[in-house]
Design a protein around this motif. Structure first.
Motif, PDB file in Angstrom:
ATOM      1  N   SER A   1       0.853  -1.191   0.000  1.00 55.30           N
ATOM      2  CA  SER A   1       0.000   0.000   0.000  1.00 55.30           C
ATOM      3  C   SER A   1       0.885   1.235   0.000  1.00 55.30           C
ATOM      4  O   SER A   1       2.014   1.214   0.509  1.00 55.30           O
ATOM      5  N   PHE A   2       0.395   2.298  -0.588  1.00 51.25           N
ATOM      6  CA  PHE A   2       1.148   3.550  -0.633  1.00 51.25           C
ATOM      7  C   PHE A   2       0.167   4.709  -0.728  1.00 51.25           C
ATOM      8  O   PHE A   2      -0.984   4.537  -1.134  1.00 51.25           O
ATOM      9  N   TYR A   3       0.662   5.852  -0.348  1.00 51.37           N
ATOM     10  CA  TYR A   3      -0.158   7.068  -0.377  1.00 51.37           C
ATOM     11  C   TYR A   3       0.237   7.908  -1.579  1.00 51.37           C
ATOM     12  O   TYR A   3       1.425   8.116  -1.849  1.00 51.37           O
ATOM     13  N   LEU A   4      -0.768   8.388  -2.297  1.00 52.17           N
ATOM     14  CA  LEU A   4      -0.543   9.240  -3.451  1.00 52.17           C
ATOM     15  C   LEU A   4      -1.466  10.446  -3.340  1.00 52.17           C
ATOM     16  O   LEU A   4      -2.680  10.275  -3.186  1.00 52.17           O
ATOM     17  N   PRO A   5      -0.942  11.665  -3.394  1.00 51.95           N
ATOM     18  CA  PRO A   5      -1.805  12.847  -3.308  1.00 51.95           C
ATOM     19  C   PRO A   5      -2.848  12.855  -4.419  1.00 51.95           C
ATOM     20  O   PRO A   5      -2.639  12.298  -5.510  1.00 51.95           O
ATOM     21  N   THR A   6      -3.952  13.476  -4.154  1.00 53.67           N
ATOM     22  CA  THR A   6      -5.062  13.491  -5.101  1.00 53.67           C
ATOM     23  C   THR A   6      -4.667  14.126  -6.428  1.00 53.67           C
ATOM     24  O   THR A   6      -5.073  13.657  -7.505  1.00 53.67           O
ATOM     25  N   GLU A   7      -3.858  15.170  -6.383  1.00 51.28           N
ATOM     26  CA  GLU A   7      -3.484  15.852  -7.615  1.00 51.28           C
ATOM     27  C   GLU A   7      -2.565  15.014  -8.504  1.00 51.28           C
ATOM     28  O   GLU A   7      -2.356  15.343  -9.674  1.00 51.28           O
ATOM     29  N   ARG A   8      -2.047  13.896  -8.009  1.00 54.48           N
ATOM     30  CA  ARG A   8      -1.155  13.045  -8.798  1.00 54.48           C
ATOM     31  C   ARG A   8      -1.823  11.739  -9.209  1.00 54.48           C
ATOM     32  O   ARG A   8      -1.147  10.833  -9.689  1.00 54.48           O
ATOM     33  N   LYS A   9      -3.125  11.616  -9.024  1.00 47.84           N
ATOM     34  CA  LYS A   9      -3.817  10.376  -9.388  1.00 47.84           C
ATOM     35  C   LYS A   9      -3.698  10.065 -10.874  1.00 47.84           C
ATOM     36  O   LYS A   9      -3.739   8.900 -11.282  1.00 47.84           O
ATOM     37  N   ALA A  10      -3.549  11.095 -11.721  1.00 47.51           N
ATOM     38  CA  ALA A  10      -3.438  10.850 -13.166  1.00 47.51           C
ATOM     39  C   ALA A  10      -2.176  10.074 -13.528  1.00 47.51           C
ATOM     40  O   ALA A  10      -2.114   9.426 -14.584  1.00 47.51           O
ATOM     41  N   GLU A  11      -1.174  10.102 -12.674  1.00 43.63           N
ATOM     42  CA  GLU A  11       0.081   9.399 -12.965  1.00 43.63           C
ATOM     43  C   GLU A  11      -0.050   7.889 -12.827  1.00 43.63           C
ATOM     44  O   GLU A  11       0.832   7.150 -13.277  1.00 43.63           O
ATOM     45  N   LEU A  12      -1.099   7.408 -12.190  1.00 41.41           N
ATOM     46  CA  LEU A  12      -1.248   5.972 -11.981  1.00 41.41           C
ATOM     47  C   LEU A  12      -1.398   5.213 -13.294  1.00 41.41           C
ATOM     48  O   LEU A  12      -0.927   4.074 -13.425  1.00 41.41           O
ATOM     49  N   THR A  13      -2.041   5.822 -14.276  1.00 37.78           N
ATOM     50  CA  THR A  13      -2.231   5.140 -15.563  1.00 37.78           C
ATOM     51  C   THR A  13      -0.891   4.813 -16.207  1.00 37.78           C
ATOM     52  O   THR A  13      -0.656   3.670 -16.649  1.00 37.78           O
ATOM     53  N   ASN A  14       0.000   5.767 -16.274  1.00 37.24           N
ATOM     54  CA  ASN A  14       1.322   5.524 -16.846  1.00 37.24           C
ATOM     55  C   ASN A  14       2.138   4.563 -15.993  1.00 37.24           C
ATOM     56  O   ASN A  14       2.961   3.791 -16.510  1.00 37.24           O
ATOM     57  N   LEU A  15       1.915   4.590 -14.691  1.00 39.00           N
ATOM     58  CA  LEU A  15       2.663   3.703 -13.801  1.00 39.00           C
ATOM     59  C   LEU A  15       2.285   2.241 -13.987  1.00 39.00           C
ATOM     60  O   LEU A  15       3.144   1.354 -13.929  1.00 39.00           O
ATOM     61  N   LEU A  16       1.015   1.961 -14.265  1.00 40.32           N
ATOM     62  CA  LEU A  16       0.540   0.587 -14.348  1.00 40.32           C
ATOM     63  C   LEU A  16       0.625   0.002 -15.754  1.00 40.32           C
ATOM     64  O   LEU A  16       0.444  -1.208 -15.915  1.00 40.32           O
ATOM     65  N   LYS A  17       0.871   0.807 -16.767  1.00 44.23           N
ATOM     66  CA  LYS A  17       0.906   0.295 -18.140  1.00 44.23           C
ATOM     67  C   LYS A  17       1.912  -0.836 -18.344  1.00 44.23           C
ATOM     68  O   LYS A  17       1.599  -1.859 -18.960  1.00 44.23           O
ATOM     69  N   PRO A  18       3.133  -0.733 -17.843  1.00 42.24           N
ATOM     70  CA  PRO A  18       4.098  -1.819 -18.077  1.00 42.24           C
ATOM     71  C   PRO A  18       3.813  -3.077 -17.269  1.00 42.24           C
ATOM     72  O   PRO A  18       4.421  -4.119 -17.522  1.00 42.24           O
ATOM     73  N   PHE A  19       2.895  -3.011 -16.298  1.00 43.61           N
ATOM     74  CA  PHE A  19       2.660  -4.147 -15.400  1.00 43.61           C
ATOM     75  C   PHE A  19       1.204  -4.578 -15.529  1.00 43.61           C
ATOM     76  O   PHE A  19       0.324  -4.120 -14.794  1.00 43.61           O
ATOM     77  N   ALA A  20       0.960  -5.462 -16.489  1.00 43.29           N
ATOM     78  CA  ALA A  20      -0.425  -5.884 -16.763  1.00 43.29           C
ATOM     79  C   ALA A  20      -0.994  -6.780 -15.672  1.00 43.29           C
ATOM     80  O   ALA A  20      -2.222  -6.900 -15.539  1.00 43.29           O
ATOM     81  N   SER A  21      -0.124  -7.436 -14.903  1.00 42.83           N
ATOM     82  CA  SER A  21      -0.607  -8.380 -13.887  1.00 42.83           C
ATOM     83  C   SER A  21      -0.914  -7.707 -12.552  1.00 42.83           C
ATOM     84  O   SER A  21      -1.362  -8.366 -11.617  1.00 42.83           O
ATOM     85  N   ILE A  22      -0.677  -6.411 -12.462  1.00 39.60           N
ATOM     86  CA  ILE A  22      -0.919  -5.699 -11.201  1.00 39.60           C
ATOM     87  C   ILE A  22      -2.382  -5.271 -11.125  1.00 39.60           C
ATOM     88  O   ILE A  22      -2.939  -4.742 -12.079  1.00 39.60           O
ATOM     89  N   THR A  23      -2.986  -5.530  -9.971  1.00 33.33           N
ATOM     90  CA  THR A  23      -4.353  -5.086  -9.694  1.00 33.33           C
ATOM     91  C   THR A  23      -4.303  -4.016  -8.621  1.00 33.33           C
ATOM     92  O   THR A  23      -3.713  -4.234  -7.555  1.00 33.33           O
ATOM     93  N   MET A  24      -4.911  -2.884  -8.901  1.00 34.54           N
ATOM     94  CA  MET A  24      -4.862  -1.774  -7.961  1.00 34.54           C
ATOM     95  C   MET A  24      -6.259  -1.487  -7.412  1.00 34.54           C
ATOM     96  O   MET A  24      -7.242  -1.501  -8.162  1.00 34.54           O
ATOM     97  N   PHE A  25      -6.330  -1.253  -6.130  1.00 33.24           N
ATOM     98  CA  PHE A  25      -7.574  -0.889  -5.466  1.00 33.24           C
ATOM     99  C   PHE A  25      -7.422   0.532  -4.944  1.00 33.24           C
ATOM    100  O   PHE A  25      -6.510   0.814  -4.160  1.00 33.24           O
TER     101      PHE A  25
END
Length: 235
Positions: free
Chosen positions: A67-91
């Motif tokens: 688990s990790f904390y990400l500020p609300t204004e940086r939520k858009a960065e999650l899409t680019n972060l998860l693209k290379p890792f197709a097997s990762i599931t994020m809640f």
């Protein structure tokens, strides 16, 4: 060995020393209950109902969780972060917490609306009771004035009567509120019970003010009549 969460152990009647069998895909894992632990699920930290010894799961591919904390204004960065890792599931915990908040807010609005209706209904009942006892009050006030009681004394006595009723009603409301909170905290939310002394001061004060004003309003016309008018109305 396997460690079992206390709530699951109670529901499934699992005791120390029992043997449990887990079917993982096509493989069977046999375990023995060596501990029963208590988990505080309200901490929102990752935890599990069953914790098996790592050696028993050595033949299986592991799955990791973090688990990790990400500020609300940086939520858009999650899409680019998860693209290379197709097997990762994020809640997204924030989304679930916001849903819970919306549900709680809606329930709170409904409860507040019901409380307003109850307050209005109680006010109407109080006014109706005052009107129903108007003849008796008229006789009592006429007798008191005949015996020499001043108008200010009579007004204060009538208002004081309703203030006492309001204080008693507020005290009963505070007691019912404290009991309800205790049952919710201990039985529903599994929290430590705590007292709320501010309610014991606010409820009687508000009850005295509201009931005193309503009572004075209901009897105001009667209190403004002079003795001769009262006696004529009684005849």
């Amino acid at each position: 060995p396997v460690s079992v969460e206390e709530g699951v152990a109670e529901r499934l009647n699992i005791k120390m020393g029992d043997r449990l069998t887990f079917n993982v895909g096509s493989e069977i894992v046999e375990t023995k209950v060596t501990s029963i632990r208590t988990v505080n699920w309200q901490t929102m930290q990752p935890n599990f109902f069953f914790v098996i010894h790592p050696e028993a799961m050595a033949a299986f591919s592991p799955t990791y969780i973090t688990s990790f904390y990400l500020p609300t204004e940086r939520k858009a960065e999650l899409t680019n972060l998860l693209k290379p890792f197709a097997s990762i599931t994020m809640f997204d915990v924030d989304a679930r917490i916001n849903q819970l908040r919306e549900i709680v807010d809606q329930v709170s609005v409904a409860v507040e609306f019901i409380l307003v209706l109850v307050l209005l209904a109680g006010s109407l009942v109080l006014i109706a009771q005052v009107q129903a006892s108007m003849d008796e009050r008229r006789q009592e006030i006429a007798i008191l004035r005949t015996l020499g009681a001043k108008g200010a004394l009579i007004r204060k006595s009538v208002i004081f009567e309703f203030v006492i009723i309001g204080v008693v009603a507020g005290f009963m409301a505070a007691m019912a509120n404290e009991l309800s909170l205790y049952l919710l905290q201990t039985s529903v939310f599994q929290m430590e019970a705590s007292l709320h002394p501010e309610y014991w001061a606010i409820a009687p004060s508000v009850g005295a003010i509201v009931v005193g004003i309503l009572g004075a309003f209901g009897c105001w016309r009667l209190l403004t009549l002079n003795t001769s008018q009262m006696l004529r109305n009684m005849v």
